[in-house]
Design a protein around this motif. Sequence first.
Motif, PDB file in Angstrom:
ATOM      1  N   GLY A  32      51.216 -22.935  95.899  1.00  0.00           N
ATOM      2  CA  GLY A  32      50.494 -23.062  94.644  1.00  0.00           C
ATOM      3  C   GLY A  32      49.729 -24.354  94.542  1.00  0.00           C
ATOM      4  O   GLY A  32      49.348 -24.964  95.551  1.00  0.00           O
ATOM      5  N   SER A  33      49.522 -24.802  93.300  1.00  0.00           N
ATOM      6  CA  SER A  33      48.727 -26.003  93.066  1.00  0.00           C
ATOM      7  C   SER A  33      49.232 -26.758  91.845  1.00  0.00           C
ATOM      8  O   SER A  33      49.763 -26.164  90.907  1.00  0.00           O
ATOM      9  CB  SER A  33      47.253 -25.644  92.870  1.00  0.00           C
ATOM     10  N   LEU A  34      49.061 -28.077  91.886  1.00  0.00           N
ATOM     11  CA  LEU A  34      49.369 -28.959  90.759  1.00  0.00           C
ATOM     12  C   LEU A  34      48.116 -29.769  90.475  1.00  0.00           C
ATOM     13  O   LEU A  34      47.669 -30.550  91.316  1.00  0.00           O
ATOM     14  CB  LEU A  34      50.533 -29.895  91.100  1.00  0.00           C
ATOM     15  N   VAL A  35      47.558 -29.606  89.288  1.00  0.00           N
ATOM     16  CA  VAL A  35      46.316 -30.292  88.920  1.00  0.00           C
ATOM     17  C   VAL A  35      46.565 -31.109  87.665  1.00  0.00           C
ATOM     18  O   VAL A  35      46.982 -30.572  86.634  1.00  0.00           O
ATOM     19  CB  VAL A  35      45.165 -29.297  88.681  1.00  0.00           C
ATOM     20  N   ASN A  69      54.789 -25.990  99.721  1.00  0.00           N
ATOM     21  CA  ASN A  69      53.449 -26.239 100.254  1.00  0.00           C
ATOM     22  C   ASN A  69      52.438 -26.037  99.127  1.00  0.00           C
ATOM     23  O   ASN A  69      52.050 -24.911  98.824  1.00  0.00           O
ATOM     24  CB  ASN A  69      53.150 -25.304 101.420  1.00  0.00           C
ATOM     25  N   MET A  70      52.010 -27.155  98.503  1.00  0.00           N
ATOM     26  CA  MET A  70      51.134 -27.080  97.345  1.00  0.00           C
ATOM     27  C   MET A  70      49.933 -27.993  97.511  1.00  0.00           C
ATOM     28  O   MET A  70      50.030 -29.077  98.103  1.00  0.00           O
ATOM     29  CB  MET A  70      51.891 -27.475  96.070  1.00  0.00           C
ATOM     30  N   THR A  71      48.805 -27.560  96.983  1.00  0.00           N
ATOM     31  CA  THR A  71      47.675 -28.465  96.845  1.00  0.00           C
ATOM     32  C   THR A  71      47.866 -29.265  95.561  1.00  0.00           C
ATOM     33  O   THR A  71      48.395 -28.749  94.570  1.00  0.00           O
ATOM     34  CB  THR A  71      46.344 -27.702  96.795  1.00  0.00           C
ATOM     35  N   ILE A  72      47.474 -30.535  95.566  1.00  0.00           N
ATOM     36  CA  ILE A  72      47.642 -31.387  94.395  1.00  0.00           C
ATOM     37  C   ILE A  72      46.355 -32.153  94.121  1.00  0.00           C
ATOM     38  O   ILE A  72      45.530 -32.364  95.016  1.00  0.00           O
ATOM     39  CB  ILE A  72      48.823 -32.377  94.564  1.00  0.00           C
ATOM     40  N   SER A  73      46.201 -32.599  92.879  1.00  0.00           N
ATOM     41  CA  SER A  73      45.024 -33.374  92.496  1.00  0.00           C
ATOM     42  C   SER A  73      45.344 -34.222  91.279  1.00  0.00           C
ATOM     43  O   SER A  73      45.971 -33.732  90.331  1.00  0.00           O
ATOM     44  CB  SER A  73      43.856 -32.434  92.184  1.00  0.00           C
ATOM     45  N   GLY A  74      44.933 -35.493  91.311  1.00  0.00           N
ATOM     46  CA  GLY A  74      45.021 -36.348  90.138  1.00  0.00           C
ATOM     47  C   GLY A  74      46.304 -37.126  89.983  1.00  0.00           C
ATOM     48  O   GLY A  74      46.578 -37.629  88.883  1.00  0.00           O
ATOM     49  N   LYS A  79      56.479 -16.752  94.004  1.00  0.00           N
ATOM     50  CA  LYS A  79      56.279 -17.506  95.234  1.00  0.00           C
ATOM     51  C   LYS A  79      55.125 -18.502  95.147  1.00  0.00           C
ATOM     52  O   LYS A  79      55.021 -19.415  95.965  1.00  0.00           O
ATOM     53  CB  LYS A  79      56.009 -16.554  96.405  1.00  0.00           C
ATOM     54  N   VAL A  80      54.241 -18.335  94.151  1.00  0.00           N
ATOM     55  CA  VAL A  80      53.080 -19.210  93.992  1.00  0.00           C
ATOM     56  C   VAL A  80      52.977 -19.646  92.538  1.00  0.00           C
ATOM     57  O   VAL A  80      53.007 -18.806  91.635  1.00  0.00           O
ATOM     58  CB  VAL A  80      51.773 -18.508  94.416  1.00  0.00           C
ATOM     59  N   ALA A  81      52.881 -20.949  92.300  1.00  0.00           N
ATOM     60  CA  ALA A  81      52.759 -21.482  90.941  1.00  0.00           C
ATOM     61  C   ALA A  81      51.538 -22.390  90.870  1.00  0.00           C
ATOM     62  O   ALA A  81      51.437 -23.351  91.639  1.00  0.00           O
ATOM     63  CB  ALA A  81      54.012 -22.254  90.554  1.00  0.00           C
ATOM     64  N   ASN A  82      50.622 -22.094  89.959  1.00  0.00           N
ATOM     65  CA  ASN A  82      49.430 -22.915  89.760  1.00  0.00           C
ATOM     66  C   ASN A  82      49.514 -23.554  88.380  1.00  0.00           C
ATOM     67  O   ASN A  82      49.384 -22.869  87.365  1.00  0.00           O
ATOM     68  CB  ASN A  82      48.166 -22.058  89.860  1.00  0.00           C
ATOM     69  N   LEU A  83      49.753 -24.870  88.339  1.00  0.00           N
ATOM     70  CA  LEU A  83      49.963 -25.580  87.085  1.00  0.00           C
ATOM     71  C   LEU A  83      48.852 -26.595  86.871  1.00  0.00           C
ATOM     72  O   LEU A  83      48.523 -27.371  87.772  1.00  0.00           O
ATOM     73  CB  LEU A  83      51.316 -26.290  87.092  1.00  0.00           C
ATOM     74  N   THR A  84      48.315 -26.632  85.654  1.00  0.00           N
ATOM     75  CA  THR A  84      47.269 -27.589  85.290  1.00  0.00           C
ATOM     76  C   THR A  84      47.678 -28.311  84.025  1.00  0.00           C
ATOM     77  O   THR A  84      47.997 -27.669  83.013  1.00  0.00           O
ATOM     78  CB  THR A  84      45.921 -26.886  85.067  1.00  0.00           C
ATOM     79  N   ALA A  85      47.679 -29.642  84.072  1.00  0.00           N
ATOM     80  CA  ALA A  85      48.050 -30.453  82.918  1.00  0.00           C
ATOM     81  C   ALA A  85      46.808 -30.915  82.177  1.00  0.00           C
ATOM     82  O   ALA A  85      45.698 -30.881  82.699  1.00  0.00           O
ATOM     83  CB  ALA A  85      48.870 -31.651  83.359  1.00  0.00           C
ATOM     84  N   GLY A  86      47.012 -31.376  80.954  1.00  0.00           N
ATOM     85  CA  GLY A  86      45.921 -31.900  80.154  1.00  0.00           C
ATOM     86  C   GLY A  86      45.564 -33.317  80.527  1.00  0.00           C
ATOM     87  O   GLY A  86      45.962 -33.828  81.571  1.00  0.00           O
ATOM     88  N   SER A  87      44.846 -34.006  79.644  1.00  0.00           N
ATOM     89  CA  SER A  87      44.301 -35.323  79.964  1.00  0.00           C
ATOM     90  C   SER A  87      45.265 -36.471  79.673  1.00  0.00           C
ATOM     91  O   SER A  87      44.929 -37.625  79.882  1.00  0.00           O
ATOM     92  CB  SER A  87      43.004 -35.550  79.188  1.00  0.00           C
TER      93      SER A  87
END
Length: 255
Positions: A64-67, A97-102, A42-50
């Motif tokens: 979750g979140s997408l960074v 419903n996700m927080t996002i950044s970048g 139900k919650v996915a927190n994903l972080t990508a590289g540069s």
Amino acid sequence: MRERLYLFDTTLRDGAQTNGVDFTLTDASLTGLGSDVLVSVKVANLTAGSGDNRFTVSGWTGGGSLVADGGSNTLIVTKDKDIVLSDSSLSSSDGLNMTISGFATAFVTGGGSGNRYDVSGYTGSVTLDAGSDSLEIARGSASGTNKDALIVADTLTNLSIVSGSILLAGEVTAVNKISLVASGAVVDGNDTTDADGNPIFVNNVTAAELYISASGGIGSGNRLETQVRTFSAANVTSGDIELVNSQSLPGTLAI
């Protein structure tokens, strides 16, 4: 037999990833560096590289979140639902419903239902494909005149729209370019009158560059008011191109 990873926890943390990876997240799977099968996540927190990364979340209805840390990153969502996008969050009426950044760029595609898209809190570049639905562009709230509504503010870097007819009910602004491609007419819908009934003309579009393509007229019978430096337009089938630009055009005027 190919191995599969089944995740039964309610939270997925995929950690920092390799640069330049395209991620696709759905309720049933996550693909990127590999492919994971998701069950009851139900919650996915994903972080990508540069590097430059693309995140597609069209089939996701959880949190979750997408960074995206650096690079030129793109967010992609296709849903026949109401969608709200800001610099810090993405949500839709099906539960996403996700927080996002970048994310500097977002591609939003709607469906055949009457949908409301709110990008008033986003400062990047938005491409909206509303298909053949008529679209009202407004500020704060829409009148409901057209099937779909896009809510905007003075925040966008670029805006590109593909839809049926377009009603400009509120001023549309972007730092760089605005592109309006309509299978119907592009209509001025934000003029008003004073106490004596005299018309008050309100600006429709403010940007460095404006491109409009329509099939039923551009400001035909009620001119568009614009403030742009470069303008190009094409109209076919019926109607005229009528507009008044309040800024000199040192660049290009092409009709």
